[in-house]
Design a protein around this motif. Structure first.
Motif, PDB file in Angstrom:
ATOM      1  N   ASP A 186       0.868  -1.179   0.000  1.00 32.24           N
ATOM      2  CA  ASP A 186       0.000   0.000   0.000  1.00 32.24           C
ATOM      3  C   ASP A 186       0.905   1.230   0.000  1.00 32.24           C
ATOM      4  O   ASP A 186       1.605   1.503   0.986  1.00 32.24           O
ATOM      5  CB  ASP A 186      -0.894  -0.017   1.241  1.00 32.24           C
ATOM      6  CG  ASP A 186      -1.965   1.067   1.225  1.00 32.24           C
ATOM      7  OD1 ASP A 186      -1.742   2.117   0.614  1.00 32.24           O
ATOM      8  OD2 ASP A 186      -3.023   0.864   1.848  1.00 32.24           O
ATOM      9  N   THR A 187       0.940   1.969  -1.123  1.00 32.71           N
ATOM     10  CA  THR A 187       1.846   3.113  -1.242  1.00 32.71           C
ATOM     11  C   THR A 187       1.058   4.367  -1.610  1.00 32.71           C
ATOM     12  O   THR A 187       0.044   4.301  -2.308  1.00 32.71           O
ATOM     13  CB  THR A 187       2.923   2.870  -2.317  1.00 32.71           C
ATOM     14  OG1 THR A 187       2.291   2.743  -3.595  1.00 32.71           O
ATOM     15  CG2 THR A 187       3.698   1.610  -2.010  1.00 32.71           C
ATOM     16  N   THR A 188       1.570   5.519  -1.154  1.00 26.89           N
ATOM     17  CA  THR A 188       0.916   6.799  -1.419  1.00 26.89           C
ATOM     18  C   THR A 188       1.965   7.863  -1.716  1.00 26.89           C
ATOM     19  O   THR A 188       3.002   7.927  -1.043  1.00 26.89           O
ATOM     20  CB  THR A 188       0.064   7.248  -0.216  1.00 26.89           C
ATOM     21  OG1 THR A 188      -0.902   6.247   0.085  1.00 26.89           O
ATOM     22  CG2 THR A 188      -0.657   8.554  -0.511  1.00 26.89           C
ATOM     23  N   LEU A 189       1.690   8.689  -2.713  1.00 24.13           N
ATOM     24  CA  LEU A 189       2.514   9.853  -3.028  1.00 24.13           C
ATOM     25  C   LEU A 189       1.625  11.085  -2.934  1.00 24.13           C
ATOM     26  O   LEU A 189       0.572  11.155  -3.573  1.00 24.13           O
ATOM     27  CB  LEU A 189       3.115   9.735  -4.430  1.00 24.13           C
ATOM     28  CG  LEU A 189       3.955  10.936  -4.898  1.00 24.13           C
ATOM     29  CD1 LEU A 189       5.210  11.075  -4.033  1.00 24.13           C
ATOM     30  CD2 LEU A 189       4.317  10.806  -6.374  1.00 24.13           C
ATOM     31  N   THR A 190       2.057  12.081  -2.130  1.00 26.30           N
ATOM     32  CA  THR A 190       1.252  13.277  -1.875  1.00 26.30           C
ATOM     33  C   THR A 190       2.066  14.527  -2.178  1.00 26.30           C
ATOM     34  O   THR A 190       3.231  14.632  -1.778  1.00 26.30           O
ATOM     35  CB  THR A 190       0.785  13.323  -0.410  1.00 26.30           C
ATOM     36  OG1 THR A 190       0.094  12.115  -0.088  1.00 26.30           O
ATOM     37  CG2 THR A 190      -0.130  14.508  -0.172  1.00 26.30           C
ATOM     38  N   VAL A 191       1.455  15.467  -2.895  1.00 26.55           N
ATOM     39  CA  VAL A 191       2.079  16.754  -3.204  1.00 26.55           C
ATOM     40  C   VAL A 191       1.128  17.855  -2.742  1.00 26.55           C
ATOM     41  O   VAL A 191      -0.079  17.795  -3.019  1.00 26.55           O
ATOM     42  CB  VAL A 191       2.371  16.890  -4.711  1.00 26.55           C
ATOM     43  CG1 VAL A 191       2.974  18.256  -5.009  1.00 26.55           C
ATOM     44  CG2 VAL A 191       3.291  15.783  -5.189  1.00 26.55           C
TER      45      VAL A 191
ATOM     46  N   ARG B  84       5.542  14.097  -0.262  1.00 23.05           N
ATOM     47  CA  ARG B  84       5.585  13.054   0.752  1.00 23.05           C
ATOM     48  C   ARG B  84       5.347  11.704   0.096  1.00 23.05           C
ATOM     49  O   ARG B  84       4.461  11.548  -0.752  1.00 23.05           O
ATOM     50  CB  ARG B  84       4.496  13.319   1.792  1.00 23.05           C
ATOM     51  CG  ARG B  84       4.402  12.337   2.925  1.00 23.05           C
ATOM     52  CD  ARG B  84       3.095  12.571   3.684  1.00 23.05           C
ATOM     53  NE  ARG B  84       3.099  11.916   4.970  1.00 23.05           N
ATOM     54  CZ  ARG B  84       3.365  12.511   6.120  1.00 23.05           C
ATOM     55  NH1 ARG B  84       3.638  13.792   6.128  1.00 23.05           N
ATOM     56  NH2 ARG B  84       3.343  11.848   7.247  1.00 23.05           N
ATOM     57  N   SER B  85       6.134  10.715   0.486  1.00 23.20           N
ATOM     58  CA  SER B  85       5.962   9.340   0.027  1.00 23.20           C
ATOM     59  C   SER B  85       5.917   8.425   1.245  1.00 23.20           C
ATOM     60  O   SER B  85       6.746   8.535   2.144  1.00 23.20           O
ATOM     61  CB  SER B  85       7.117   8.922  -0.892  1.00 23.20           C
ATOM     62  OG  SER B  85       7.065   7.526  -1.160  1.00 23.20           O
ATOM     63  N   ASN B  86       4.924   7.544   1.281  1.00 26.49           N
ATOM     64  CA  ASN B  86       4.865   6.576   2.371  1.00 26.49           C
ATOM     65  C   ASN B  86       4.268   5.272   1.848  1.00 26.49           C
ATOM     66  O   ASN B  86       3.533   5.249   0.844  1.00 26.49           O
ATOM     67  CB  ASN B  86       4.045   7.113   3.554  1.00 26.49           C
ATOM     68  CG  ASN B  86       2.611   7.403   3.204  1.00 26.49           C
ATOM     69  OD1 ASN B  86       2.330   8.433   2.591  1.00 26.49           O
ATOM     70  ND2 ASN B  86       1.704   6.531   3.574  1.00 26.49           N
ATOM     71  N   GLY B  87       4.610   4.200   2.501  1.00 25.62           N
ATOM     72  CA  GLY B  87       4.131   2.896   2.071  1.00 25.62           C
ATOM     73  C   GLY B  87       4.171   1.889   3.198  1.00 25.62           C
ATOM     74  O   GLY B  87       4.837   2.079   4.223  1.00 25.62           O
TER      75      GLY B  87
ATOM     76  N   VAL C 133       8.790   9.358   3.885  1.00 23.23           N
ATOM     77  CA  VAL C 133       9.787  10.375   3.570  1.00 23.23           C
ATOM     78  C   VAL C 133       9.042  11.631   3.132  1.00 23.23           C
ATOM     79  O   VAL C 133       8.096  11.554   2.339  1.00 23.23           O
ATOM     80  CB  VAL C 133      10.748   9.921   2.447  1.00 23.23           C
ATOM     81  CG1 VAL C 133      11.767  11.007   2.146  1.00 23.23           C
ATOM     82  CG2 VAL C 133      11.454   8.630   2.818  1.00 23.23           C
ATOM     83  N   SER C 134       9.462  12.795   3.628  1.00 27.12           N
ATOM     84  CA  SER C 134       8.798  14.036   3.233  1.00 27.12           C
ATOM     85  C   SER C 134       9.783  15.194   3.273  1.00 27.12           C
ATOM     86  O   SER C 134      10.775  15.166   4.009  1.00 27.12           O
ATOM     87  CB  SER C 134       7.610  14.342   4.148  1.00 27.12           C
ATOM     88  OG  SER C 134       8.046  14.655   5.459  1.00 27.12           O
ATOM     89  N   ARG C 135       9.466  16.200   2.475  1.00 26.82           N
ATOM     90  CA  ARG C 135      10.228  17.448   2.486  1.00 26.82           C
ATOM     91  C   ARG C 135       9.264  18.620   2.369  1.00 26.82           C
ATOM     92  O   ARG C 135       8.384  18.625   1.511  1.00 26.82           O
ATOM     93  CB  ARG C 135      11.232  17.503   1.334  1.00 26.82           C
ATOM     94  CG  ARG C 135      12.138  18.744   1.392  1.00 26.82           C
ATOM     95  CD  ARG C 135      13.042  18.848   0.198  1.00 26.82           C
ATOM     96  NE  ARG C 135      12.291  19.138  -1.020  1.00 26.82           N
ATOM     97  CZ  ARG C 135      12.831  19.267  -2.231  1.00 26.82           C
ATOM     98  NH1 ARG C 135      14.131  19.074  -2.381  1.00 26.82           N
ATOM     99  NH2 ARG C 135      12.078  19.535  -3.286  1.00 26.82           N
ATOM    100  N   GLN C 136       9.434  19.591   3.255  1.00 25.50           N
ATOM    101  CA  GLN C 136       8.591  20.786   3.252  1.00 25.50           C
ATOM    102  C   GLN C 136       9.479  22.012   3.129  1.00 25.50           C
ATOM    103  O   GLN C 136      10.441  22.171   3.882  1.00 25.50           O
ATOM    104  CB  GLN C 136       7.778  20.884   4.542  1.00 25.50           C
ATOM    105  CG  GLN C 136       6.822  19.738   4.777  1.00 25.50           C
ATOM    106  CD  GLN C 136       6.149  19.818   6.135  1.00 25.50           C
ATOM    107  OE1 GLN C 136       6.391  20.744   6.888  1.00 25.50           O
ATOM    108  NE2 GLN C 136       5.318  18.832   6.442  1.00 25.50           N
TER     109      GLN C 136
ATOM    110  N   VAL D 153      12.145  21.567   6.151  1.00 21.22           N
ATOM    111  CA  VAL D 153      12.077  20.430   7.062  1.00 21.22           C
ATOM    112  C   VAL D 153      12.080  19.143   6.232  1.00 21.22           C
ATOM    113  O   VAL D 153      11.225  18.961   5.360  1.00 21.22           O
ATOM    114  CB  VAL D 153      10.814  20.484   7.942  1.00 21.22           C
ATOM    115  CG1 VAL D 153      10.779  19.290   8.889  1.00 21.22           C
ATOM    116  CG2 VAL D 153      10.756  21.787   8.725  1.00 21.22           C
ATOM    117  N   VAL D 154      13.031  18.269   6.517  1.00 22.38           N
ATOM    118  CA  VAL D 154      13.122  16.961   5.850  1.00 22.38           C
ATOM    119  C   VAL D 154      12.935  15.885   6.913  1.00 22.38           C
ATOM    120  O   VAL D 154      13.632  15.891   7.941  1.00 22.38           O
ATOM    121  CB  VAL D 154      14.472  16.774   5.131  1.00 22.38           C
ATOM    122  CG1 VAL D 154      14.560  15.385   4.511  1.00 22.38           C
ATOM    123  CG2 VAL D 154      14.640  17.848   4.050  1.00 22.38           C
TER     124      VAL D 154
END
Length: 734
Positions: A326-331, A367-370, A388-391, A419-420
């Protein structure tokens, strides 16, 4: 059932160690073949055709996440969410057991200031996201998680509130809900439209939410300075007239495709826009002496704020190597602008001092999470995952200030933090026996914050935390519904960007109670070791009793200090300052009245009480609790349904009392009771009316702060008005 209440009372006394937190798998019902009985002969004497019908039944057998998951959590379903016609999630949560809401601060264990983690679909909302743009009708459920799990971030010393939005459409939906609310101080109007349907393997969901909120918030305040022997040297009264207008737009489209082999592809987006305007007028009146301040009697403020929030994500679920991925990519992107003008003037309204501040901000994040899950040996559910995320944020601020008639001072400032974050976790949920399940997990998280402020050196901070977690659930073998939970957790609270940056925010009127603020790049995260023990008894359908005891030991506690800089201005600044301990007890009970009193009307009763304690080692007692912790919260509720009518009421209480912030600073929390009631009338299956009354006790809000040193005592107290609000909602199914 008349003996149920005495039996529960005996159980409370008998239970000394209580329960746990994790995820036990729902047991699946085996397929069942059902043969039809032979059909008897017809009236004509001929035997009817004999037909054998095979019915296959698959699914969870009486699965209840509150009862069966090893993770200790309370689920608030959609019916409960919509019951009072609320227009925001804050009003929904103030009735949840173990949750306290103060303004827009959501707290568990009575702790504010970031100790409670709030998630949306399991993720921390990025900068710019406004919870007010999430209409309650868009929410599928709310999970109140008391102890941490490795799957979610362990930045949850007090606990986690996970707001789960609707995703998969099970049936067509065409709803329209409009509502208006009115009180002596508030005018509110809202509208929500929902369109959802399914066509083959594709389902879609679209909702549009509009809110307009006009508010008046008058108040009176007093600031006093006394000598060490108690003589009043200075006293100033002030009154404030505060008018504000809030307009919100929220848009939520979602698509869901069912793929082969139980796979899914989901796309969703969130669009939010808000506009907030306010006008404030302060009037000051010196009663004793005179305060050292510019020559003014009035201070006027006009502010305008505009912001837009955009988010989109793609979620893919597929079978992989005997398990599920189950993977998600968010922008996300947000931008905003703010314009604030302050003007001080004399009694004749002649301006003496003016400050104008304009700012533009922008934020982008990815942001990427799985999560990969697989069953092993039939009794183990293994899961591993990443995040993993970067703002990146940027704010440009232009400020012009000065005494009227002289050349103004001009300040231009750019603030650009980044923020990483990265995290990895693994967990094993193990059904040891039919009665006993265990959970073992660990999560590693790292956070790096880099901050650039014009005119000041760049700063950088990096912290990482390893959080082991163990939980267990034991169900008594007598099928009585009694069970025990135990959770051992390690959680943390990371410093915010504002706490880490060297940026300084200057108050328009600098006093001990409205000081400047600045960060501290050397801050370390607070670490907490926790134990939660719970006893639960599901003693009849719809009836639950639970008792919980918990403790948290915190190291590197972050405390805000108040001091004067070399220029004599008061300054708030955070520091790591020793240790703190938090303890709590909680009781929850809900049941239909007819289980205990069969002759009563069919009432649904619920009650929850939580008592909280804390102690900060570096602050002298008494009352050296964590800043703003609420000592006692209680919720009482009653609902009744008869034919087309449903009615109910809910009382939320929080206690107050003194809080010692430092050797010199203290404050007093206000005790408050909020009573809400509703009446729902179903005109037809497609039309219903909902009438609600909120804040029926109409308690005004009060504040009190105190600063005492060897030179004397400064005090500040105030009151702002509140009023009852009446609302009506029309709900249509088209």
């Amino acid at each position: 059932m008349r003996t149920a209440i005495p039996m529960l009372a005996a159980e409370i006394v008998a239970v000394a160690a209580l329960g746990l937190h994790t995820g036990a798998l729902a047991q699946q019902a085996p397929a069942a073949a059902v043969k039809a009985e032979p059909v008897p002969p017809t009236a004509a004497g001929k035997p009817a055709s004999r037909e054998i019908v095979q019915v296959e039944i698959n699914g969870a057998v009486d699965y209840d996440p509150r009862r069966d998951d090893t993770a200790s959590k309370t689920i608030i379903g959609q019916e409960e969410i919509l019951k009072y016609g609320d227009t925001n999630v804050f009003d929904v949560l103030k009735r949840a057991p173990g949750v306290t809401v103060v303004g827009e601060s959501i707290r568990m264990r009575g702790l504010g200031n970031g100790y409670t983690q709030v998630l949306v679909n399991g993720e921390r909302p990025p900068p710019g996201f406004n919870l007010q743009t999430v209409a309650p009708e868009q929410i599928e459920k709310i999970e109140v998680v008391r102890a941490a799990t490795a799957e979610f971030s362990t930045q949850a010393i007090a606990g986690t509130i996970n707001i789960v939005l609707k995703k998969v459409v099970s049936k067509p939906q065409r709803d329209v809900r409009v509502g208006i609310g009115h009180s002596g101080l508030v005018k509110r109007a809202s509208a929500l439209g929902t369109l959802a349907d399914r066509s083959g393997n594709l389902s879609y969901y679209l909702s549009v939410f509009l809110l307009r909120h006009d508010n008046r918030n008058p108040g009176t305040y007093t600031e006093q300075l006394a000598s060490a022997d108690g003589m009043v040297l200075q006293q100033r009264d002030s009154s404030i007239a505060n008018n504000s207008k809030l307009s919100l737009l929220g848009l939520e489209p979602r698509l869901n495709w069912k793929l082969d082999n139980n796979g899914q592809l989901n796309w969703s987006a969130s669009v939010g826009a808000n506009r907030f305007d306010s006008d404030q007028t302060y009037r000051y009146d010196n009663q004793v002496g005179s305060f050292p301040a510019p020559n003014f009697l009035f201070r006027d403020n006009t502010s305008e704020n505009r912001s837009v929030y955009l988010s989109t994500n793609v979620n893919w679920v597929t079978q992989l190597a005997g398990g599920k991925l189950d993977t998600t990519l968010t922008v996300t992107h947000s931008s905003g602008s703010a314009d604030s003008d302050w003007a001080s003037s004399t009694a004749s309204r002649q301006r003496t001092l003016q400050r104008d501040t304009d700012s533009d901000s922008r934020s982008n994040s990815v942001r990427s999470n799985g999560k990969y899950t697989r069953s092993v040996l039939g009794e183990h559910a293994l899961a591993t995952g990443w995040e993993v995320s970067r703002q990146r944020q940027r704010e440009d601020r232009h400020r012009v200030e000065g005494i009227v008639g002289s050349a103004p001072a001009i300040f231009d400032e750019r603030f650009a933090p980044q923020v990483v974050q990265a995290a990895a976790f693994a967990q094993d949920e193990w059904n040891v026996t039919k009665q006993w399940s265990m959970y073992l997990g660990a999560r590693w998280e790292t956070i790096r914050t880099d901050s650039a402020v014009s005119g000041r050196p760049d700063t950088s901070s990096r912290n990482h935390v390893l959080s082991p977690i163990a939980q267990t659930l034991y169900k008594f073998p007598d099928k009585s519904g009694r069970q025990l939970r135990l959770a051992l957790t390690r959680t943390f609270k990371a410093p915010t960007v504002g706490q880490l940056t060297a940026r300084r925010n200057e108050a328009d009127l600098n006093t001990r109670f409205t000081a400047d603020s600045s960060g501290n790049p050397d801050l370390k995260p607070e670490l907490a070791t926790g134990v939660d023990a719970t006893y639960e008894h599901f003693w009849a359908p719809g009836a639950t009793f639970s008792a919980t005891a918990s403790t948290r030991h915190i190291t590197d506690y972050i405390r805000t200090t108040l001091s004067q800089d070399s220029g004599g201005r008061w300054l708030y600044q955070p520091v790591n300052d020793g240790k703190a301990d938090v303890r709590g007890l909680g009781l929850e009970l809900k049941f239909p009245s007819k289980l205990v009193w069969p002759t009563w009307p069919a009432l649904d009763l619920r009650a929850g009480v939580n008592r909280n304690w804390s102690q900060v080692d570096s602050v002298p007692g008494p009352d050296n609790r964590l800043d703003q912790q609420v000592p006692l919260t209680a919720n009482l509720g009653i609902d009744y349904k008869q034919g087309a009518y449903t009615t109910g009421a809910s009382l939320a209480f929080r206690s107050g009392g003194p809080v010692r912030i430092s050797a010199e600073q203290s404050t007093r929390l206000q005790a408050r009771s909020d009573l809400d009631a509703y009446l729902l009338y179903k005109v037809s299956p497609a039309v219903q009316l909902r009438f609600t009354g909120k804040n029926l006790l109409a308690r005004d809000s009060e504040t009190y702060s105190r600063y005492a040193d060897r030179n004397g005592v400064s005090q500040n107290w105030g009151r702002s008005d509140n009023s009852r609000e009446w609302a009506v909602n029309l709900e249509l199914k088209l």
